[in-house]
Design an enzyme around this catalytic site. Structure first.
Site, PDB file in Angstrom:
ATOM      1  N   LYS A  51     -35.389  61.678 -33.472  1.00  0.00           N
ATOM      2  CA  LYS A  51     -35.901  62.254 -34.654  1.00  0.00           C
ATOM      3  C   LYS A  51     -36.166  63.622 -34.371  1.00  0.00           C
ATOM      4  CE  LYS A  51     -36.705  61.320 -39.161  1.00  0.00           C
ATOM      5  NZ  LYS A  51     -35.840  60.472 -39.976  1.00  0.00           N
TER       6      LYS A  51
HETATM    7  P1  NAD Z   1     -36.113  64.013 -50.571  1.00  0.00           P
HETATM    8  O1  NAD Z   1     -36.764  65.329 -50.069  1.00  0.00           O
HETATM    9  O2  NAD Z   1     -34.916  64.278 -51.206  1.00  0.00           O
HETATM   10  O3  NAD Z   1     -37.177  63.231 -51.483  1.00  0.00           O
HETATM   11  C1  NAD Z   1     -38.619  62.988 -51.351  1.00  0.00           C
HETATM   12  C2  NAD Z   1     -39.257  62.939 -52.847  1.00  0.00           C
HETATM   13  O4  NAD Z   1     -40.451  62.498 -52.677  1.00  0.00           O
HETATM   14  C3  NAD Z   1     -38.931  64.280 -53.456  1.00  0.00           C
HETATM   15  O5  NAD Z   1     -38.795  64.070 -54.751  1.00  0.00           O
HETATM   16  C4  NAD Z   1     -40.651  64.638 -53.388  1.00  0.00           C
HETATM   17  O6  NAD Z   1     -40.990  65.272 -54.697  1.00  0.00           O
HETATM   18  C5  NAD Z   1     -41.300  62.951 -53.585  1.00  0.00           C
HETATM   19  N1  NAD Z   1     -42.753  62.979 -52.955  1.00  0.00           N
HETATM   20  C6  NAD Z   1     -43.300  63.826 -52.015  1.00  0.00           C
HETATM   21  N2  NAD Z   1     -44.559  63.417 -52.012  1.00  0.00           N
HETATM   22  C7  NAD Z   1     -44.622  62.441 -52.888  1.00  0.00           C
HETATM   23  C8  NAD Z   1     -45.756  61.639 -53.116  1.00  0.00           C
HETATM   24  N3  NAD Z   1     -46.995  61.706 -52.827  1.00  0.00           N
HETATM   25  N4  NAD Z   1     -45.678  61.008 -54.308  1.00  0.00           N
HETATM   26  C9  NAD Z   1     -44.575  60.847 -55.016  1.00  0.00           C
HETATM   27  N5  NAD Z   1     -43.595  61.334 -54.705  1.00  0.00           N
HETATM   28  C10 NAD Z   1     -43.677  62.386 -53.498  1.00  0.00           C
HETATM   29  O7  NAD Z   1     -36.168  63.133 -49.242  1.00  0.00           O
HETATM   30  P2  NAD Z   1     -35.321  61.739 -49.053  1.00  0.00           P
HETATM   31  O8  NAD Z   1     -34.362  62.034 -48.127  1.00  0.00           O
HETATM   32  O9  NAD Z   1     -35.114  60.993 -50.405  1.00  0.00           O
HETATM   33  O10 NAD Z   1     -36.529  60.891 -48.155  1.00  0.00           O
HETATM   34  C11 NAD Z   1     -37.486  59.915 -48.814  1.00  0.00           C
HETATM   35  C12 NAD Z   1     -37.746  58.971 -48.030  1.00  0.00           C
HETATM   36  O11 NAD Z   1     -36.638  58.233 -47.516  1.00  0.00           O
HETATM   37  C13 NAD Z   1     -38.471  59.656 -46.368  1.00  0.00           C
HETATM   38  O12 NAD Z   1     -39.465  58.628 -45.997  1.00  0.00           O
HETATM   39  C14 NAD Z   1     -37.214  59.463 -45.655  1.00  0.00           C
HETATM   40  O13 NAD Z   1     -37.546  59.365 -44.114  1.00  0.00           O
HETATM   41  C15 NAD Z   1     -36.401  58.313 -46.150  1.00  0.00           C
HETATM   42  N6  NAD Z   1     -34.987  57.972 -45.594  1.00  0.00           N
HETATM   43  C16 NAD Z   1     -34.124  59.014 -45.976  1.00  0.00           C
HETATM   44  C17 NAD Z   1     -32.799  58.973 -45.745  1.00  0.00           C
HETATM   45  C18 NAD Z   1     -32.031  59.828 -46.356  1.00  0.00           C
HETATM   46  O14 NAD Z   1     -30.754  59.764 -45.901  1.00  0.00           O
HETATM   47  N7  NAD Z   1     -32.163  60.894 -47.062  1.00  0.00           N
HETATM   48  C19 NAD Z   1     -32.553  58.013 -44.729  1.00  0.00           C
HETATM   49  C20 NAD Z   1     -33.463  57.023 -44.354  1.00  0.00           C
HETATM   50  C21 NAD Z   1     -34.890  57.107 -44.682  1.00  0.00           C
END
Ligand code: NAD
Length: 422
Positions: free
Chosen positions: A110
């Site tokens: 990471k």
């Molecule tokens: P992203 O940046 O696209 O979305 C994150 C969202 O969460 C945004 O809309 C943001 O406004 C919102 N957010 C932030 N703080 C918040 C809060 N306190 N309350 C409510 N909403 C809040 O990110 P993502 O890629 O969708 O990632 C989200 C989660 O999924 C993370 O934990 C990430 O590690 C995990 N994840 C993502 C992927 C991927 O491929 N994108 C894969 C595995 C895990």
């Protein structure tokens, strides 16, 4: 309300506790634990960036390879003000078990930079990205460690990393396999952008079948309407579930008859937030988590559900789209309530699975159609779900412990057969 402090526990501490629980359940010998409990490599880099004002600002970046026994390191890069080395170590460790749970031949890694991209221009983000990529260059490569997007990083940022690597390491010749989650035009895979949310959906289909819960008219709440959360919401909406509330970092919206998700996605694209969506009422973060619903999808950041608020949750199923959204205390409270939890290292593994497909296509110069990606992803996610479910039922352990046992067990097995050298 009693003030719990378990959400203040560091994510790395939580990751270690989860590892120890799995290692104990598997009765792993101490020798093997010593080899797989700790990160293999940690790199901290200084990232000086010339800002648009002309001043140079200094950021701190990290890349951690937790384990590469089963294959090259794999894991996203996060740009967020709260990024710490501790968090990156935890996320790298989770990636190790996650890759093993879906049985893709990668280890866990990471990266992250402590910065606030929302306050930076595109040019500043590009310069930060290229300098950070130059800093972690000794660690990354298609056979070494392959970054991908995570919170607040995106395909464009991956393209800059690929470009920097190709220019600096291979005299300009393209090396698409050094990162995944790239734009299609730079060697990305069809279906990568929606892979995490789609994987969440496939695991929910399996869970619904197991629990005899109909997805049609099931009430769904999504915390964090970003990449992972919005795609999961869209697929559930297209299967006639009622997505009654979603939020993002600026606030939330609620409609008990169900939100129109395609329109809400357009609204968020246009305005930058779900707030102000016509036909919905605003809802606070606490009220959203406490809504009566069938499925709750935490898709934002770690520790969102903790000892302070877990008792307010009324969902029947929790699908962890985010990494580490539940603390161990929340886990215990929700398990006692009989909530069915699809743990993060299974639930959100669709992203790394299609990243693996992207890397395979890059390395073999292939170009798969979207339906091929979807079919392969569905097979991988559903196989992994059933392997975890079998352990959960046979060993009478929680779904989280079952997933950790599957992941840790596979890494331990590979470690034992490879042996210790030098
Ligand atoms: P992203 O940046 O696209 O979305 C994150 C969202 O969460 C945004 O809309 C943001 O406004 C919102 N957010 C932030 N703080 C918040 C809060 N306190 N309350 C409510 N909403 C809040 O990110 P993502 O890629 O969708 O990632 C989200 C989660 O999924 C993370 O934990 C990430 O590690 C995990 N994840 C993502 C992927 C991927 O491929 N994108 C894969 C595995 C895990």
């Amino acid at each position: 309300m009693s003030e719990s402090s378990d959400h203040k526990k560091s994510p790395y501490q939580v990751a270690l506790e989860n590892f120890d629980a799995a290692a104990d359940a598997l009765e792993l010998p101490q020798d093997v634990r010593a080899l797989i409990r700790y990160p293999e490599r940690i790199l901290t880099v200084n990232v000086p960036v010339r800002m648009d004002t002309g001043e140079v600002r200094r950021f701190e970046g990290y890349r951690v390879q937790h384990n590469t026994v089963r294959g090259p390191g794999k894991g996203g890069i996060r740009y967020h003000p709260a990024v710490t080395l501790d968090e990156v170590k935890a996320l790298a460790m989770w990636m190790t078990w996650k890759c093993a749970v879906v049985n893709v031949p990668f280890g866990g890694a990471k990266g992250g930079v402590a910065c606030n991209p929302k306050e930076m221009s595109v040019g500043e983000i590009e310069r930060l990205t290229r300098r950070y990529a130059a800093g972690i260059l000794p660690l990354i490569g298609p056979q070494q460690d392959i970054p991908a997007p995570d919170v607040y990083t995106n395909p464009q940022i991956m393209a800059w990393i690929m470009d920097t690597y190709s220019m600096m390491k291979r005299e300009g010749y393209p090396v698409p396999g050094v990162v995944t989650g790239k734009p299609l035009s730079a060697g990305g895979s069809r279906g990568r952008d929606e892979a995490t949310g789609r994987g969440v959906f496939y695991t929910l289909e399996c869970a619904a079948e197991h629990l005899r819960l109909r997805l049609k008219n099931a009430r769904v709440v999504v915390q964090g309407f970003g990449n992972a959360g919005s795609v999961a919401a869209l697929l559930l909406d297209s299967h006639q579930s009622l997505v009654i509330a979603v939020n993002d970092s600026r606030g939330g919206v609620y409609n008990k008859a169900g939100l129109d998700i395609p329109k809400l996605m357009l609204h968020k694209e246009r305005t930058g937030s779900v707030l102000g969506f016509p036909g919905a009422e605003p809802i606070s973060s606490e009220d959203l988590l406490a809504l009566e619903c069938d499925i709750l999808i935490p898709a934002a950041l770690e520790n969102a559900i903790n000892g302070d608020n877990a008792h307010t949750v009324k969902a029947r199923v929790i699908a962890e789209a985010a990494n580490g959204p539940l603390t161990r205390e929340a886990d215990a409270i929700l398990e006692a309530k009989g909530v069915f939890i699809i743990p993060d290292i299974l639930c959100n593994a669709g992203g790394v699975t299609v990243s693996y497909f992207e890397w395979v296509q890059n390395e073999q110069h292939l170009n798969w159609e979207l339906h091929e990606v979807h079919e392969r992803l569905e097979r991988v996610m559903k196989t992994a779900f059933h392997e975890v479910l079998s352990l959960h039922l046979e060993r009478k352990v929680s779904m989280r412990l079952a997933a950790n046992m599957l992941g840790v067990g596979r890494v331990a097995e590979a470690t034992a057969v490879r042996g210790l050298y030098p």
